[in-house]
Design a protein around this motif. Structure first.
Motif, PDB file in Angstrom:
ATOM      1  N   ILE A 129       0.842  -1.191   0.000  1.00  0.00           N
ATOM      2  CA  ILE A 129       0.000   0.000   0.000  1.00  0.00           C
ATOM      3  C   ILE A 129       0.873   1.235   0.000  1.00  0.00           C
ATOM      4  CG2 ILE A 129      -1.822   1.190   1.249  1.00  0.00           C
ATOM      5  CD1 ILE A 129      -2.511  -1.517   2.519  1.00  0.00           C
ATOM      6  N   LEU A 130       0.486   2.219  -0.779  1.00  0.00           N
ATOM      7  CA  LEU A 130       1.262   3.447  -0.845  1.00  0.00           C
ATOM      8  C   LEU A 130       1.331   4.120   0.514  1.00  0.00           C
ATOM      9  CD1 LEU A 130      -0.003   4.845  -4.216  1.00  0.00           C
ATOM     10  CD2 LEU A 130       2.233   3.892  -3.715  1.00  0.00           C
ATOM     11  N   ALA A 131       2.522   4.553   0.877  1.00  0.00           N
ATOM     12  CA  ALA A 131       2.727   5.136   2.197  1.00  0.00           C
ATOM     13  C   ALA A 131       2.450   6.625   2.189  1.00  0.00           C
ATOM     14  CB  ALA A 131       4.152   4.868   2.654  1.00  0.00           C
ATOM     15  N   ARG A 132       2.245   7.169   3.390  1.00  0.00           N
ATOM     16  CA  ARG A 132       2.029   8.607   3.525  1.00  0.00           C
ATOM     17  C   ARG A 132       3.298   9.361   3.169  1.00  0.00           C
ATOM     18  NH1 ARG A 132      -0.862   6.225   7.524  1.00  0.00           N
ATOM     19  NH2 ARG A 132       0.921   6.072   8.887  1.00  0.00           N
ATOM     20  N   SER A 133       3.142  10.607   2.760  1.00  0.00           N
ATOM     21  CA  SER A 133       4.281  11.380   2.282  1.00  0.00           C
ATOM     22  C   SER A 133       5.007  12.066   3.418  1.00  0.00           C
ATOM     23  CB  SER A 133       3.804  12.438   1.272  1.00  0.00           C
ATOM     24  OG  SER A 133       2.934  13.331   1.911  1.00  0.00           O
ATOM     25  N   LEU A 134       6.277  12.367   3.110  1.00  0.00           N
ATOM     26  CA  LEU A 134       7.107  13.149   4.022  1.00  0.00           C
ATOM     27  C   LEU A 134       7.426  14.470   3.344  1.00  0.00           C
ATOM     28  CD1 LEU A 134       9.678  10.489   5.252  1.00  0.00           C
ATOM     29  CD2 LEU A 134       7.981  11.625   6.643  1.00  0.00           C
ATOM     30  N   ALA A 135       7.179  15.559   4.013  1.00  0.00           N
ATOM     31  CA  ALA A 135       7.457  16.865   3.424  1.00  0.00           C
ATOM     32  C   ALA A 135       8.949  17.062   3.284  1.00  0.00           C
ATOM     33  CB  ALA A 135       6.877  17.961   4.307  1.00  0.00           C
ATOM     34  N   PRO A 193      12.196   6.160 -10.920  1.00  0.00           N
ATOM     35  CA  PRO A 193      13.115   7.293 -10.769  1.00  0.00           C
ATOM     36  C   PRO A 193      13.357   7.630  -9.300  1.00  0.00           C
ATOM     37  CG  PRO A 193      11.467   7.753 -12.448  1.00  0.00           C
ATOM     38  CD  PRO A 193      11.038   6.486 -11.778  1.00  0.00           C
ATOM     39  N   LEU A 194      14.612   7.985  -8.986  1.00  0.00           N
ATOM     40  CA  LEU A 194      14.967   8.313  -7.606  1.00  0.00           C
ATOM     41  C   LEU A 194      14.614   9.767  -7.303  1.00  0.00           C
ATOM     42  CD1 LEU A 194      18.332   6.418  -7.020  1.00  0.00           C
ATOM     43  CD2 LEU A 194      16.032   5.810  -6.265  1.00  0.00           C
ATOM     44  N   VAL A 195      13.319  10.010  -7.322  1.00  0.00           N
ATOM     45  CA  VAL A 195      12.772  11.299  -6.894  1.00  0.00           C
ATOM     46  C   VAL A 195      12.450  11.182  -5.418  1.00  0.00           C
ATOM     47  CG1 VAL A 195      10.821  12.890  -7.131  1.00  0.00           C
ATOM     48  CG2 VAL A 195      11.849  11.843  -9.164  1.00  0.00           C
ATOM     49  N   SER A 196      12.873  12.162  -4.617  1.00  0.00           N
ATOM     50  CA  SER A 196      12.624  12.082  -3.186  1.00  0.00           C
ATOM     51  C   SER A 196      11.123  11.956  -2.912  1.00  0.00           C
ATOM     52  CB  SER A 196      13.182  13.327  -2.478  1.00  0.00           C
ATOM     53  OG  SER A 196      13.120  13.171  -1.078  1.00  0.00           O
ATOM     54  N   ASN A 197      10.786  10.980  -2.076  1.00  0.00           N
ATOM     55  CA  ASN A 197       9.392  10.707  -1.731  1.00  0.00           C
ATOM     56  C   ASN A 197       8.550  10.459  -2.983  1.00  0.00           C
ATOM     57  OD1 ASN A 197       7.136  10.333  -0.091  1.00  0.00           O
ATOM     58  ND2 ASN A 197       6.612  12.498  -0.119  1.00  0.00           N
ATOM     59  N   TRP A 198       9.059   9.616  -3.870  1.00  0.00           N
ATOM     60  CA  TRP A 198       8.330   9.277  -5.089  1.00  0.00           C
ATOM     61  C   TRP A 198       6.924   8.788  -4.779  1.00  0.00           C
ATOM     62  CZ3 TRP A 198       8.830   9.385 -10.387  1.00  0.00           C
ATOM     63  CH2 TRP A 198       7.941   8.589 -11.111  1.00  0.00           C
ATOM     64  N   ASP A 199       6.793   7.905  -3.799  1.00  0.00           N
ATOM     65  CA  ASP A 199       5.484   7.329  -3.501  1.00  0.00           C
ATOM     66  C   ASP A 199       4.443   8.402  -3.192  1.00  0.00           C
ATOM     67  OD1 ASP A 199       6.354   4.770  -3.890  1.00  0.00           O
ATOM     68  OD2 ASP A 199       6.537   4.268  -1.773  1.00  0.00           O
ATOM     69  N   GLY A 200       4.800   9.324  -2.294  1.00  0.00           N
ATOM     70  CA  GLY A 200       3.834  10.334  -1.885  1.00  0.00           C
ATOM     71  C   GLY A 200       3.662  11.453  -2.890  1.00  0.00           C
ATOM     72  N   ALA A 201       4.775  11.923  -3.455  1.00  0.00           N
ATOM     73  CA  ALA A 201       4.722  13.091  -4.331  1.00  0.00           C
ATOM     74  C   ALA A 201       4.265  12.751  -5.743  1.00  0.00           C
ATOM     75  CB  ALA A 201       6.094  13.765  -4.386  1.00  0.00           C
ATOM     76  N   VAL A 202       4.541  11.536  -6.206  1.00  0.00           N
ATOM     77  CA  VAL A 202       4.185  11.157  -7.572  1.00  0.00           C
ATOM     78  C   VAL A 202       3.172  10.016  -7.590  1.00  0.00           C
ATOM     79  CG1 VAL A 202       5.039  10.362  -9.811  1.00  0.00           C
ATOM     80  CG2 VAL A 202       6.449  11.901  -8.417  1.00  0.00           C
ATOM     81  N   GLY A 203       3.522   8.909  -6.939  1.00  0.00           N
ATOM     82  CA  GLY A 203       2.660   7.735  -6.992  1.00  0.00           C
ATOM     83  C   GLY A 203       1.258   7.985  -6.502  1.00  0.00           C
ATOM     84  N   LEU A 257      -5.930  14.737 -15.388  1.00  0.00           N
ATOM     85  CA  LEU A 257      -4.515  14.616 -15.762  1.00  0.00           C
ATOM     86  C   LEU A 257      -3.809  15.960 -15.679  1.00  0.00           C
ATOM     87  CD1 LEU A 257      -4.638  12.144 -18.785  1.00  0.00           C
ATOM     88  CD2 LEU A 257      -4.068  11.669 -16.397  1.00  0.00           C
ATOM     89  N   ALA A 258      -4.480  17.046 -16.055  1.00  0.00           N
ATOM     90  CA  ALA A 258      -3.871  18.376 -15.957  1.00  0.00           C
ATOM     91  C   ALA A 258      -3.528  18.696 -14.506  1.00  0.00           C
ATOM     92  CB  ALA A 258      -4.806  19.427 -16.531  1.00  0.00           C
ATOM     93  N   GLY A 259      -4.414  18.306 -13.582  1.00  0.00           N
ATOM     94  CA  GLY A 259      -4.134  18.522 -12.175  1.00  0.00           C
ATOM     95  C   GLY A 259      -2.940  17.713 -11.711  1.00  0.00           C
ATOM     96  N   PHE A 260      -2.831  16.478 -12.199  1.00  0.00           N
ATOM     97  CA  PHE A 260      -1.689  15.628 -11.858  1.00  0.00           C
ATOM     98  C   PHE A 260      -0.390  16.219 -12.398  1.00  0.00           C
ATOM     99  CE2 PHE A 260       0.975  12.069 -13.570  1.00  0.00           C
ATOM    100  CZ  PHE A 260       1.592  11.755 -12.371  1.00  0.00           C
ATOM    101  N   PHE A 261      -0.408  16.670 -13.648  1.00  0.00           N
ATOM    102  CA  PHE A 261       0.801  17.267 -14.229  1.00  0.00           C
ATOM    103  C   PHE A 261       1.240  18.487 -13.422  1.00  0.00           C
ATOM    104  CE2 PHE A 261      -0.977  15.694 -18.550  1.00  0.00           C
ATOM    105  CZ  PHE A 261      -0.504  14.419 -18.291  1.00  0.00           C
ATOM    106  N   ALA A 262       0.293  19.288 -13.001  1.00  0.00           N
ATOM    107  CA  ALA A 262       0.616  20.499 -12.244  1.00  0.00           C
ATOM    108  C   ALA A 262       1.239  20.152 -10.892  1.00  0.00           C
ATOM    109  CB  ALA A 262      -0.638  21.353 -12.057  1.00  0.00           C
ATOM    110  N   LYS A 263       0.714  19.127 -10.247  1.00  0.00           N
ATOM    111  CA  LYS A 263       1.207  18.772  -8.913  1.00  0.00           C
ATOM    112  C   LYS A 263       2.605  18.158  -8.950  1.00  0.00           C
ATOM    113  CE  LYS A 263      -3.314  18.176  -6.762  1.00  0.00           C
ATOM    114  NZ  LYS A 263      -4.302  17.235  -6.189  1.00  0.00           N
TER     115      LYS A 263
END
Length: 418
Positions: free
Chosen positions: A4-10, A374-384, A405-411
């Protein structure tokens, strides 16, 4: 194994935690390895594999006299556990790290750099592992911070008996064929489906994009989903729902759905194969694994996990001794027998008995072209999480495709691997 996708870390919080950890880092205890072995090694393992891990390390405990305390951390609790442990400086000695979390743990300062510690550790020599599980899969910003532990990739599982009963001679080789076959299988009647999409599986649309010839990172290292290949992947993904080919209930059990035949096609990892073999031996010869459907290639996810040493452990040598034991081919093959998770050591992956299983041959072939997220910091929370929010809004609540999708691209704009 539902991850399960984990909560994000700021990111700001991570920066503060890294400083906190640096402030409480202690030097390894003086004296020889025996002195370090006086206290137990605490090991974090992910998910529900704690009991199996305790069994696995029994020979190490017996031979070394080193006690090992195993703590199982649920996949959806790891971010919270990382936050509190980094802040307090009271982490484990050794920990399992899902690859999508490697950058997050490294950015938090939680992992001991290993570059200068492996030269006299033959069992941890990078040459022992296939090139595909090194490099980006063990390092962050060019610094080695982990050791490969288990290989995991995604392949297509099919109930070949059910496909044949419905006029489908072989597993689909392309995503278009999969969509067509899934629609045929779903037409068997009410409550019957052709395929299963886990609503928590954020890597699936990324895998689709890769196999269709695209990428989700641009030439400058920036997250970039707004491409023709990703839009094609979205068409396939949402089309499966539009066709009525996949269940919409979030608690659908993929293993039982596959065994019962309700959902006779699913993309999953080797552990599903073990679950089927153990839970439904009567299906022997009625199912198979095959390569992930392709567009321009059959490119899947390398979703293994690594082992790292906590940055401020006072049992550095004992921790590395344990990592060496876990990297022995016999240990890795035993772990596969216990869990169905593939080895990472080349000699174990090449084991003749292991490869006598035709499904394992598929797994290892798929691994040869698999890619790391990709090794993006907090990939799960910020992207996934944002990717799933957008796709699930489209297919489950009828949200406008282009707006979601536009909202996803912006985020995700501005996120980078740098």
């Amino acid at each position: 194994m539902k991850r399960i996708l984990a909560r994000s870390l700021a990111p700001v919080a991570l920066a503060g935690l890294a400083l906190s950890l640096a402030g409480c880092t202690s030097e390894p205890a003086s004296g020889d390895a025996k002195a370090e072995a006086d206290g137990p090694l605490t090991v974090w393992v992910m998910g529900d594999s704690g009991t199996n891990f305790e069994s696995l390390v029994e020979p190490f405990v017996k031979d070394s006299g080193q006690k090992v305390d195993v703590v199982a951390i649920p996949w959806d609790s790891i971010d919270e556990k990382l936050t509190t442990s980094v802040a307090s400086g009271s982490g484990p000695d050794v920990l399992q790290i899902g690859l999508s979390k490697l950058r997050t743990f490294a950015d938090a300062g939680a992992l001991l750099p290993l570059d200068d510690l492996l030269s006299d550790r033959d069992g941890l020599d990078p040459g022992n592992f296939p090139s595909g599980v090194g490099g980006d899969a063990t390092s962050v910003n060019g610094e080695v911070v982990s050791i490969p532990w288990v290989s995991d990739t995604r392949v297509l599982f099919t109930r070949t008996d059910i496909l044949a009963e419905n006029g489908i001679d072989s597993p689909p080789e392309t995503w278009d064929e999969l969509r067509s076959d899934a629609k045929t299988l779903a037409s068997r009647g009410d409550g019957q489906y052709g395929y299963y999409i886990p609503q928590w599986d954020a890597p699936l649309p990324v895998e689709m994009t890769w196999s269709l010839g695209g990428d989700v990172i641009d030439a400058d290292g920036n997250v970039a989903f707004d491409t023709p290949e990703f839009h094609k992947a979205v068409d396939v993904y949402t089309g499966l729902y539009a066709d009525g080919s996949v269940p919409t209930n979030g608690d659908f059990d993929q293993t039982q759905g596959f065994i019962s035949g309700v959902a006779p096609m699913v993309v999953s990892g080797p552990y599903l194969g073990k679950a089927i073999a153990d839970g439904a031996p009567e299906l022997e010869g009625k199912w198979q694994a095959s390569l992930l459907p392709a567009g321009t290639s059959s490119t899947s996810l390398f979703a293994g996990s690594n082992l790292g040493v906590w940055a401020n452990t006072d049992q550095q040598e004992a921790s590395l001794d344990l990592l060496e034991f876990l990297s022995e081919p016999e240990t890795q093959l035993e772990w596969y027998s216990l869990t169905g998770e593939l080895p990472t050591v080349s000699s174990a992956l090449d084991d003749e008995e292991l490869n006598s299983d035709p499904n394992v041959a598929v797994y290892t072939e798929q691994l040869a072209t698999a890619k790391v997220l990709p090794l993006v910091s907090n990939w799960d929370g910020a992207v996934g999480t944002e990717l799933l929010n957008a796709l699930n809004a489209i297919v489950l609540t009828g949200a406008d495709r282009d707006e979601a999708l536009a909202g996803f691209f912006a985020k995700t704009e501005g996120l980078t691997t740098e």
